[in-house]
Design a protein around this motif. Sequence first.
Motif, PDB file in Angstrom:
ATOM      1  N   VAL A   1      -9.564  -0.739  -0.710  1.00  0.00           N
ATOM      2  CA  VAL A   1      -9.609  -1.966  -1.516  1.00  0.00           C
ATOM      3  C   VAL A   1      -8.623  -2.991  -0.976  1.00  0.00           C
ATOM      4  O   VAL A   1      -8.953  -4.176  -0.798  1.00  0.00           O
ATOM      5  N   LEU A   2      -7.405  -2.537  -0.688  1.00  0.00           N
ATOM      6  CA  LEU A   2      -6.402  -3.460  -0.155  1.00  0.00           C
ATOM      7  C   LEU A   2      -6.791  -3.956   1.229  1.00  0.00           C
ATOM      8  O   LEU A   2      -6.624  -5.139   1.549  1.00  0.00           O
TER       9      LEU A   2
ATOM     10  N   LEU B   1      -7.782   9.094  -4.140  1.00  0.00           N
ATOM     11  CA  LEU B   1      -7.294   7.877  -4.786  1.00  0.00           C
ATOM     12  C   LEU B   1      -6.563   6.982  -3.794  1.00  0.00           C
ATOM     13  O   LEU B   1      -6.725   5.753  -3.801  1.00  0.00           O
ATOM     14  N   ASN B   2      -5.759   7.593  -2.938  1.00  0.00           N
ATOM     15  CA  ASN B   2      -5.032   6.784  -1.951  1.00  0.00           C
ATOM     16  C   ASN B   2      -5.973   6.162  -0.924  1.00  0.00           C
ATOM     17  O   ASN B   2      -5.760   5.030  -0.476  1.00  0.00           O
TER      18      ASN B   2
ATOM     19  N   ALA C   1       2.557   1.759  -3.498  1.00  0.00           N
ATOM     20  CA  ALA C   1       1.581   2.284  -4.454  1.00  0.00           C
ATOM     21  C   ALA C   1       1.237   3.737  -4.131  1.00  0.00           C
ATOM     22  O   ALA C   1       1.043   4.560  -5.033  1.00  0.00           O
ATOM     23  N   GLY C   2       1.185   4.053  -2.836  1.00  0.00           N
ATOM     24  CA  GLY C   2       0.879   5.426  -2.424  1.00  0.00           C
ATOM     25  C   GLY C   2       1.942   6.417  -2.866  1.00  0.00           C
ATOM     26  O   GLY C   2       1.628   7.552  -3.247  1.00  0.00           O
TER      27      GLY C   2
ATOM     28  N   VAL D   1       1.396   7.047  -6.602  1.00  0.00           N
ATOM     29  CA  VAL D   1       0.237   7.911  -6.806  1.00  0.00           C
ATOM     30  C   VAL D   1       0.579   9.353  -6.442  1.00  0.00           C
ATOM     31  O   VAL D   1       0.226  10.303  -7.172  1.00  0.00           O
TER      32      VAL D   1
ATOM     33  N   ASP E   1       0.833  -1.204   0.000  1.00  0.00           N
ATOM     34  CA  ASP E   1       0.000   0.000   0.000  1.00  0.00           C
ATOM     35  C   ASP E   1       0.865   1.250   0.000  1.00  0.00           C
ATOM     36  O   ASP E   1       0.578   2.229  -0.713  1.00  0.00           O
TER      37      ASP E   1
ATOM     38  N   LYS F   1      -7.676   3.258  -2.771  1.00  0.00           N
ATOM     39  CA  LYS F   1      -6.713   2.162  -2.900  1.00  0.00           C
ATOM     40  C   LYS F   1      -6.521   1.443  -1.572  1.00  0.00           C
ATOM     41  O   LYS F   1      -6.500   0.210  -1.505  1.00  0.00           O
ATOM     42  N   GLY F   2      -6.387   2.221  -0.508  1.00  0.00           N
ATOM     43  CA  GLY F   2      -6.180   1.623   0.805  1.00  0.00           C
ATOM     44  C   GLY F   2      -7.371   0.789   1.256  1.00  0.00           C
ATOM     45  O   GLY F   2      -7.184  -0.284   1.838  1.00  0.00           O
TER      46      GLY F   2
END
Length: 231
Positions: free
Chosen positions: A192-193, A185-186, A169-170, A173, A166, A189-190
Amino acid sequence: MASLNGRTGTYGVPAWRAAATAIVVAAALPLAVFYVLRSQGISQWLALTLSGAVPAVRMVVMAATQRRVNNLEAFMIGMLAVRIVTSLLVGSPRVILVKDAGLGAAAGLWILGSLLVAKPFAFQAAQSWHGPTAVAAREAAWRVSPALRSGLTRLTVLWGCAQLLDAAAGVLVALLLPVEAVPALNRAKGLVLLSAVLLATVSCSRHYRRRHALSLFGPTPLITGKEGRSP
């Protein structure tokens, strides 16, 4: 500390409610604060700094109210304090966003580093949800049950690696996308993970319960055998 059962967390708060509150305060509320401030013309830097203070205020209030701080809470307070201080020292919104992702990496390393101490992060986290009786029973189960130790060690590895993923990916981004879009977006994403990790955790917990008649996170039965089965 109140008497607890398998569905209840620390101080008599249901586990689901405690988890939902933590997610709202850590993810949804800071995001809302950021975009509300931006809609009022507040600069990106100040909006990011103020939104990042929301979880810190909650943690400090909880610590002052409970008059106790466990290792996990102390670590989180320290991380939030670093976030606020560094946000005040740097003037670039993008640097703040990259730094936030870097703090996530530090959290992942801390989780994995707990494997080097007596008890891994997953065990410590579960202990914080229970009262004295359940805590003592789980301590005893940890000493005699290889199944419990194996299951919670594997979950600690899963959680730590997920946190590092995470964070990586952060950083991407934060570096590549417009600053205004990064917080949302972060967070997405967080979440979802986090959902994927929670599903894996639930699946693992159910598997261990079926195989060993043993709960990885709830109150544990009396264990006498080496394989972690109930008598």
